[in-house]
Design a protein around this motif. Sequence first.
Motif: not given
Length: 208
Positions: A161-177, A204-208
Amino acid sequence: MKNKSYIGITFIVLLFGIWAVPKIIARFQKSDLHTMGEVPAFELTDQNNKKISHKDYLGKVYVVEFFFSTCPTICPIMNQNMLKLQDEFYGNPKFGIVSITINPAFDTPKVLKEHADLLGVKHYNWHLLTGDKEYIYNLANKGFNIYTGENKKVAGGFEHSGLFALIDKEGNIRCRRDEFGNPILYYDGTTDQGVIAIKEDIKKLLEE
């Protein structure tokens, strides 16, 4: 006159407080991005022969991709789009990238180091990872649920797949809707639209 000046200064301070406090509070609130769950645990070897795990990325916002250095199809596009993310967040110690090879038999740390130099990898939190093939395929297909496979009939001998996964500072996979309110799960790493979207959400995640 002194009393009037004092009242004026007090008013300005209070006015600033009314304006600034909500912005300061908002900065540390959770964004509207959907939380999919914890990133699957991993430990692999990077281009510098160093062991890197998901724990090394705690406290950082990072992007994960699966690729291989000799890929003749979508990987060059994905790599170039990762370079755009590197350029956007270069020098930010709270940002990182994880590029995991799906052809570890060929993509040794030495090969990945050469590939990183060829690409122009400069961010110290961008690790190109290799390791046991079965481990990596389980991580991709079962851990992230991002398809990876070996297929001698396709160009390059591998498909993914050509997908990118986005992970936050707490180690959670996050995404938009999406427009219907459904989580998109992952970002398209092969399109300009996907890169624009993930850039916005990294901020957005960098600001959390």
